[in-house]
Design a protein around this motif. Sequence first.
Motif, PDB file in Angstrom:
ATOM      1  N   LYS A   3       8.878  13.666   6.874  1.00 21.30           N
ATOM      2  CA  LYS A   3       8.695  12.451   6.078  1.00 21.30           C
ATOM      3  C   LYS A   3       7.573  11.588   6.642  1.00 21.30           C
ATOM      4  O   LYS A   3       6.773  11.012   5.886  1.00 21.30           O
ATOM      5  CB  LYS A   3      10.008  11.670   6.036  1.00 21.30           C
ATOM      6  N   ALA A   4       7.493  11.477   7.960  1.00 21.27           N
ATOM      7  CA  ALA A   4       6.443  10.661   8.576  1.00 21.27           C
ATOM      8  C   ALA A   4       5.058  11.271   8.319  1.00 21.27           C
ATOM      9  O   ALA A   4       4.086  10.549   8.052  1.00 21.27           O
ATOM     10  CB  ALA A   4       6.692  10.526  10.077  1.00 21.27           C
ATOM     11  N   GLN A   5       4.953  12.603   8.387  1.00 24.07           N
ATOM     12  CA  GLN A   5       3.664  13.238   8.128  1.00 24.07           C
ATOM     13  C   GLN A   5       3.256  13.107   6.656  1.00 24.07           C
ATOM     14  O   GLN A   5       2.061  12.935   6.360  1.00 24.07           O
ATOM     15  CB  GLN A   5       3.727  14.721   8.518  1.00 24.07           C
ATOM     16  N   SER A   6       4.212  13.149   5.746  1.00 21.29           N
ATOM     17  CA  SER A   6       3.888  12.948   4.331  1.00 21.29           C
ATOM     18  C   SER A   6       3.323  11.553   4.109  1.00 21.29           C
ATOM     19  O   SER A   6       2.352  11.368   3.356  1.00 21.29           O
ATOM     20  CB  SER A   6       5.133  13.158   3.467  1.00 21.29           C
ATOM     21  N   LEU A   7       3.917  10.565   4.767  1.00 16.54           N
ATOM     22  CA  LEU A   7       3.405   9.194   4.661  1.00 16.54           C
ATOM     23  C   LEU A   7       2.006   9.096   5.242  1.00 16.54           C
ATOM     24  O   LEU A   7       1.117   8.456   4.659  1.00 16.54           O
ATOM     25  CB  LEU A   7       4.352   8.239   5.381  1.00 16.54           C
ATOM     26  N   ALA A   8       1.789   9.727   6.391  1.00 13.70           N
ATOM     27  CA  ALA A   8       0.466   9.663   7.027  1.00 13.70           C
ATOM     28  C   ALA A   8      -0.607  10.244   6.108  1.00 13.70           C
ATOM     29  O   ALA A   8      -1.700   9.670   5.965  1.00 13.70           O
ATOM     30  CB  ALA A   8       0.489  10.417   8.359  1.00 13.70           C
ATOM     31  N   ARG A   9      -0.321  11.362   5.470  1.00 14.51           N
ATOM     32  CA  ARG A   9      -1.311  11.976   4.578  1.00 14.51           C
ATOM     33  C   ARG A   9      -1.531  11.129   3.331  1.00 14.51           C
ATOM     34  O   ARG A   9      -2.625  11.077   2.774  1.00 14.51           O
ATOM     35  CB  ARG A   9      -0.876  13.395   4.217  1.00 14.51           C
ATOM     36  N   GLU A  10      -0.480  10.464   2.902  1.00 11.07           N
ATOM     37  CA  GLU A  10      -0.629   9.555   1.759  1.00 11.07           C
ATOM     38  C   GLU A  10      -1.542   8.380   2.114  1.00 11.07           C
ATOM     39  O   GLU A  10      -2.414   7.989   1.331  1.00 11.07           O
ATOM     40  CB  GLU A  10       0.750   9.034   1.334  1.00 11.07           C
ATOM     41  N   LEU A  11      -1.362   7.811   3.287  1.00 11.97           N
ATOM     42  CA  LEU A  11      -2.205   6.699   3.721  1.00 11.97           C
ATOM     43  C   LEU A  11      -3.651   7.154   3.886  1.00 11.97           C
ATOM     44  O   LEU A  11      -4.588   6.438   3.517  1.00 11.97           O
ATOM     45  CB  LEU A  11      -1.685   6.130   5.043  1.00 11.97           C
TER      46      LEU A  11
ATOM     47  N   TYR B 184       0.807  -1.207   0.000  1.00 10.23           N
ATOM     48  CA  TYR B 184       0.000   0.000   0.000  1.00 10.23           C
ATOM     49  C   TYR B 184       0.847   1.266   0.000  1.00 10.23           C
ATOM     50  O   TYR B 184       0.444   2.287  -0.547  1.00 10.23           O
ATOM     51  CB  TYR B 184      -0.923  -0.015   1.222  1.00 10.23           C
ATOM     52  N   VAL B 185       2.028   1.199   0.607  1.00 10.91           N
ATOM     53  CA  VAL B 185       2.908   2.365   0.669  1.00 10.91           C
ATOM     54  C   VAL B 185       3.627   2.520  -0.666  1.00 10.91           C
ATOM     55  O   VAL B 185       4.226   1.567  -1.177  1.00 10.91           O
ATOM     56  CB  VAL B 185       3.923   2.235   1.814  1.00 10.91           C
ATOM     57  N   ASN B 186       3.583   3.704  -1.218  1.00 10.05           N
ATOM     58  CA  ASN B 186       4.184   3.987  -2.509  1.00 10.05           C
ATOM     59  C   ASN B 186       5.692   3.753  -2.469  1.00 10.05           C
ATOM     60  O   ASN B 186       6.364   4.091  -1.491  1.00 10.05           O
ATOM     61  CB  ASN B 186       3.869   5.441  -2.902  1.00 10.05           C
ATOM     62  N   ARG B 187       6.232   3.175  -3.550  1.00 10.74           N
ATOM     63  CA  ARG B 187       7.670   2.869  -3.595  1.00 10.74           C
ATOM     64  C   ARG B 187       8.518   4.142  -3.503  1.00 10.74           C
ATOM     65  O   ARG B 187       9.567   4.149  -2.834  1.00 10.74           O
ATOM     66  CB  ARG B 187       7.978   2.106  -4.890  1.00 10.74           C
ATOM     67  N   ASP B 188       8.088   5.217  -4.143  1.00 13.42           N
ATOM     68  CA  ASP B 188       8.851   6.473  -4.055  1.00 13.42           C
ATOM     69  C   ASP B 188       8.857   7.000  -2.618  1.00 13.42           C
ATOM     70  O   ASP B 188       9.854   7.579  -2.163  1.00 13.42           O
ATOM     71  CB  ASP B 188       8.264   7.518  -4.997  1.00 13.42           C
TER      72      ASP B 188
END
Length: 296
Positions: A281-289, A62-66
């Motif tokens: 970086k962690a917040q960018s991942l959270a918003r992506e999820l 689910y997490v984008n490779r980039d």
Amino acid sequence: MQRRAHAPAAALAAALLAAVLSACGGGAGADGGDDSKPGHAGSSAPAAQPGKYHSLPEPCGYVNRDTLRRLLPVTGEDEDGRDTAKLYKGQAAITYDTDRRVGCRWKLETPQGTRHLAVDFERVVSYQPGVSDEQRAEQLYGRQAAAAHIPVSPASPSASGASASGASGSAAASAGASQGASSGPHPQGGAASGSPSPSASRTGAPSASGSPAGGASLAPRVLDDLGDDAFIDDKLINSGSGVHRDINIVFRAANVIVTIAYDQWSVDKLHVPASEDLQGKAQSLARELEAGHFGN
């Protein structure tokens, strides 16, 4: 002949007595039973509203490779190698019911140190009469925020749920946090980010070098622009094998609680991982999820 005539009558009387006693015992058990599941015949409270979400994503894919490349940067000759492909594939967490909880974790090792990333999705289902799945998720989120000492507004539903749960609920949440996604792997001997440590300092407190580790804007806090409820926690921990910074983000979307645990270890204690970089970086991942699964 007379004795034979009395034998069936005695047996019939005994059978009738046993039937009466059995009926009485069954009635008492039904009245005294304790089943707190919503909608049960013995429950006076109506069945609560079911949760909005009925499934969870497949976490490792689910997490984008980039995104993984940004959080777990590989440089040099290994960037396109077999080890990198294995790294970004991730390792699924062991769970007993993938409809209720799933997770994945990644680990990058370099000569300078190690980075860990773990994501966890928990779909909350309430078994309390009159308490909906979303209300139960609010309570659980509130306990995690209280256990992490995050300043939560008293007017928020999650804060009310945390207060109602009492000190015992907060203690239970602290224990639960060690096995949830906030319990990201810490194989080098450091304390889990949800656990207090004598050598741990939060962002904004003096670091190992004596200088401020960050400003108030980077301190553990509520995140107003993520999910229905969200917070970020940041700890700097010194251990015998080096220094590491642990970032935890927990956010709630209706009846699902998502936890991101991201940390960076440095074998050189003079090289302290930066809060701003890791938090961003962690917040960018959270918003992506959030946008990918909970944006509808």
